[in-house]
Design a protein around this motif. Structure first.
Motif, mmCIF file in Angstrom:
data_model
loop_
_atom_site.group_PDB
_atom_site.id
_atom_site.type_symbol
_atom_site.label_atom_id
_atom_site.label_comp_id
_atom_site.label_asym_id
_atom_site.label_seq_id
_atom_site.Cartn_x
_atom_site.Cartn_y
_atom_site.Cartn_z
ATOM 1 N N LEU A 60 -25.601 -55.969 -0.064
ATOM 2 C CA LEU A 60 -25.693 -54.503 -0.189
ATOM 3 C C LEU A 60 -24.591 -53.953 -1.093
ATOM 4 N N ALA A 61 -23.506 -54.713 -1.252
ATOM 5 C CA ALA A 61 -22.347 -54.230 -2.007
ATOM 6 C C ALA A 61 -22.606 -54.156 -3.507
ATOM 7 N N ALA A 62 -23.709 -54.746 -3.966
ATOM 8 C CA ALA A 62 -24.003 -54.722 -5.406
ATOM 9 C C ALA A 62 -24.050 -53.278 -5.888
ATOM 10 N N GLY A 63 -23.349 -53.000 -6.968
ATOM 11 C CA GLY A 63 -23.347 -51.643 -7.518
ATOM 12 C C GLY A 63 -22.258 -50.750 -6.942
ATOM 13 N N TYR A 64 -21.580 -51.211 -5.920
ATOM 14 C CA TYR A 64 -20.474 -50.417 -5.366
ATOM 15 C C TYR A 64 -19.146 -50.895 -5.944
ATOM 16 N N VAL A 99 -20.826 -37.858 3.804
ATOM 17 C CA VAL A 99 -21.617 -39.054 3.514
ATOM 18 C C VAL A 99 -22.749 -38.696 2.559
ATOM 19 N N ASN A 100 -22.892 -39.483 1.516
ATOM 20 C CA ASN A 100 -23.901 -39.236 0.483
ATOM 21 C C ASN A 100 -25.261 -39.809 0.876
ATOM 22 N N LYS A 101 -25.235 -40.996 1.487
ATOM 23 C CA LYS A 101 -26.483 -41.693 1.798
ATOM 24 C C LYS A 101 -26.196 -42.732 2.876
ATOM 25 N N VAL A 102 -27.191 -42.954 3.742
ATOM 26 C CA VAL A 102 -27.045 -44.000 4.749
ATOM 27 C C VAL A 102 -28.023 -45.115 4.424
ATOM 28 N N ILE A 103 -27.517 -46.328 4.409
ATOM 29 C CA ILE A 103 -28.372 -47.483 4.132
ATOM 30 C C ILE A 103 -28.516 -48.271 5.424
ATOM 31 N N VAL A 104 -29.761 -48.434 5.854
ATOM 32 C CA VAL A 104 -30.014 -49.070 7.136
ATOM 33 C C VAL A 104 -30.662 -50.431 6.906
ATOM 34 N N ALA A 105 -30.064 -51.472 7.493
ATOM 35 C CA ALA A 105 -30.656 -52.816 7.426
ATOM 36 C C ALA A 105 -30.984 -53.249 8.848
ATOM 37 N N GLU A 106 -32.253 -53.182 9.189
ATOM 38 C CA GLU A 106 -32.676 -53.558 10.542
ATOM 39 C C GLU A 106 -33.176 -54.991 10.543
ATOM 40 N N ASN A 107 -32.692 -55.725 11.546
ATOM 41 C CA ASN A 107 -33.061 -57.135 11.651
ATOM 42 C C ASN A 107 -32.706 -57.566 13.073
#
Ligand SMILES: Cc1cc2nc3c(=O)[nH]c(=O)nc-3n(C[C@H](O)[C@H](O)[C@H](O)COP(=O)(O)OP(=O)(O)OC[C@H]3O[C@@H](n4cnc5c(N)ncnc54)[C@H](O)[C@@H]3O)c2cc1C
Ligand SMILES: Nc1ncnc2c1ncn2[C@@H]1O[C@H](COP(=O)(O)O)[C@@H](O)[C@H]1O
Lengths: 249, 314
Positions: free
Chosen positions: B83-87, B57-65
């Motif tokens: 979050l998918a923008a750029g992927y 895994v390169n990076k973990v993106i966390v969205a807390e809500n």
């Protein structure tokens, strides 16, 4: 008019043994028994029961498929649907196009409930209901095994990996149904006669501004690798011996 | 081309589901891919670290809500789409979680989904089962649009741990709907191994005849340290709960050892165990189709065989 829209896909009957074409372009469908996708029969049954409970006025069956799909729509009408729409095409449309056609129809027909199958058993995509819900910006409930409707809301039980999940959703909504929701009724002969007089409209894909093709390319379709022939043992002692030999117990 | 893949994590609020590590493995097989993991949760303090520890895994993106307390597709999907923008690719597991969320994401991104990826053949070419696994489709999807796919978890090993990816917090700016409300979920605390990840599974079919008789299946499973499964007929008849169903519309599993006991071997059942290493069938009908696919077959009455089998297993 409180309307329920139901998806009815024509698919190879679930009892047919599937054979891949020798040229690997698809599976053999010529001369093969075709039926309503089993999940869609369940969706239709749920719509009919909802109407019979006095919670809906009309059940509209919709299919996207070749001209012969009229057979499946006539069956749906015989089961009890009030009218049907065939969006006729010989092309196997991708799920987003199917969902877009359903979206456009929903915008015209204004159903308070759209009932689709959890998956079509030909391509096993399992996408259309979720996509339609997204396109309409409405709630979705996938793999429903129980649906209760009251006061403009639905309480739905879904089959999930850990057991059952319950959601409360506002209507209109899109549901995909699972096998245990109900058992579809059988069609009776007089109903087949009556169904012939019910309205079945035929439209084209162009009516919906959807491309009559797919951006997905089928590279090839193959038969799955066959399992190697196993052995028969004659009693429990031999079974345990065979398991031990494989190092499994 | 270089591919950036976002894997949507499945979890129960405190632990990542094993399906996440399997989806990471599938993503890692895409040539030239960088793999990030998105964790949506109410509180991701433990989850983010678990995702960061997955090898590859390169990076973990966390969205807390607080709205992410339960995985509700209508609430998850717009955040994932943002979050998918750029992927180039967005992957999720083909579990009931991923099957719920990912097609909704796909529609928001304006593409159809590739369901149940069983093999990666290229950056935009995948193999997937169709017709209940009776045919395997190789599909090529456009390179100029995002690829949204679900990963058939039985086809991939879980990624190892030992990684140490950075964790990045984000708040996707999207309006979340209130039209869908989570009410409850039955917890499957059986104390037995989990059906989807167990290395041994003992399944019973219609032949068991009652919930009470099904106890002999549980008993053999406990002896073997196995998970319990069932055919649709056994679930429909109410012998066991729905989450034990194996097959096209139940769970797709790949244990080392699978016992099919009093199960006829309908194609819809067999599609769930195609990748099982060794299939043992016990059925009183020597003509039952299950024997065509079984590695070891025994013809006889299960009610006589099972007690004897337990005894001989010692
Ligand atoms: C769209 C669709 C999806 C489906 N999805 C699934 C799915 O996900 N999973 C699934 O399992 N099914 C599924 N099915 C159902 C499937 O087609 C079969 O109906 C089902 O698998 C049969 O279950 P069974 O083998 O337990 O029962 P049966 O087919 O009734 O078989 C019972 C077997 O037990 C044997 N038997 C009876 N008594 C004894 C005894 N005393 N000792 C030993 N053997 C005995 C009999 O010889 C027989 O072979 C699906 C069907 C459809 C249409
Ligand atoms: N061509 C079609 N015609 C009618 N309904 C369809 C069609 N394709 C999909 N559906 C509906 O969407 C459900 C899920 O299909 P899929 O996403 O293709 O697995 C089906 O069970 C149908 O209810």
């Amino acid at each position: 008019m409180r309307r329920i829209m139901v998806g009815v896909k024509r698919v190879v009957d679930y009892n047919v043994r599937i054979r891949v074409k020798p040229d690997n372009t698809g599976v053999i469908t010529e001369g093969v028994k075709m039926s309503i996708n089993p999940f869609d029969e369940i969706a239709l049954e749920e719509a009919l029961r909802t109407k019979e409970k006095g919670l809906a006025d009309e059940v509209l069956a919709v299919s996207i498929g070749p001209a012969d799909t009229q057979q499946q729509l006539r069956t749906a009408l015989a089961m009890g649907a009030d009218r049907a729409i065939l969006v006729q095409t010989d092309v196997n449309l991708p799920p987003l196009s199917v969902a877009t056609i359903f979206q456009k129809l929903a915008e015209v027909e204004q159903p308070f409930l759209v009932l689709l199958g959890k998956q079509a058993i030909d391509e096993d995509n399992g996408q259309t209901a979720q996509m339609l819900a997204a396109l309409l910006d409405r709630p979705q409930a996938v793999s429903c095994s129980k649906v209760e409707i009251a006061d403009g809301k639905a309480t739905v039980t879904r089959e999930v990996d850990t057991g059952l999940e319950t959601l409360q959703i506002d209507l209109p909504a899109v549901l995909s149904v699972d096998l245990r929701l109900n058992e579809p009724r059988y069609v009776k002969l007089p109903d087949i006669m009556k169904a012939k007089k019910k309205p079945l409209d035929v439209k084209t894909v162009a009516d919906f501004g959807v491309a009559a093709g797919s951006t997905f390319k089928t590279v090839k379709v193959e038969a799955p690798p066959a399992r190697s022939k196993g052995i028969m043992v004659k009693d429990v002692a031999e079974l345990v011996g065979a398991l031990k030999q494989k190092g499994l117990v | 081309m270089s591919c950036k893949i976002l894997v949507v994590a499945e979890h129960d609020g405190s632990k990542l589901n094993a399906s996440t590590a399997k989806a990471v493995t599938c993503a890692s097989k895409v040539p030239g891919a960088t793999v990030d993991v998105a964790v949506l949760a109410a509180d991701a303090s433990a989850l983010g670290a678990q995702a960061a520890a997955l090898a590859g895994v390169n990076k973990v993106i966390v969205a807390e809500n607080p709205a992410n307390q339960e995985a509700v597709a209508a609430i998850y999907a717009p955040q994932v789409a943002k979050l998918a923008a750029g992927y180039t690719h967005v992957f999720g597991p083909s579990t009931t979680f991923g099957k719920d969320v990912m097609p909704r994401v796909a529609a928001l991104l304006g593409v159809s989904q590739v369901s149940d990826v069983m093999a990666v053949e290229g950056t935009h070419t995948f193999k997937r089962p169709i017709y209940a696994g009776n045919a395997i489709l190789t599909v090529e999807v456009p390179a100029d649009a995002p690829v949204v796919a679900t990963v058939r978890v039985a086809s991939f090993e879980a990624a190892q741990t030992g990684g140490n990816a950075p964790i990045e917090k984000t708040e996707p700016a999207v309006a979340l709907p209130s039209h869908t409300r989570f009410v409850s979920r039955s917890a499957a605390a059986t104390g037995r191994p989990d059906l989807q990840s167990a290395s041994r599974v003992v399944s019973g079919g219609r032949a068991l005849g009652s919930a009470d008789n099904f106890k002999i299946i549980y008993s053999l499973a406990d002896k073997l340290g196995a998970a319990v499964g069932a055919s649709r007929a056994a679930v429909d008849a109410g012998y066991v709960p729905n989450d034990l169903q194996v097959g096209q519309t139940g769970k797709i599993i790949a244990p080392e050892l699978y016992f099919a006991i009093g199960i006829s071997g309908a194609i819809q059942h067999m599609t769930g165990i195609k990748d099982a290493r060794t299939i043992v069938a016990i059925n009183k009908d020597s003509e039952a189709p299950i024997f065509e696919s079984a590695d070891i077959g025994l013809v006889g009455d299960l009610f006589q065989i099972l007690p004897e089998l337990e005894k001989q297993l010692g």
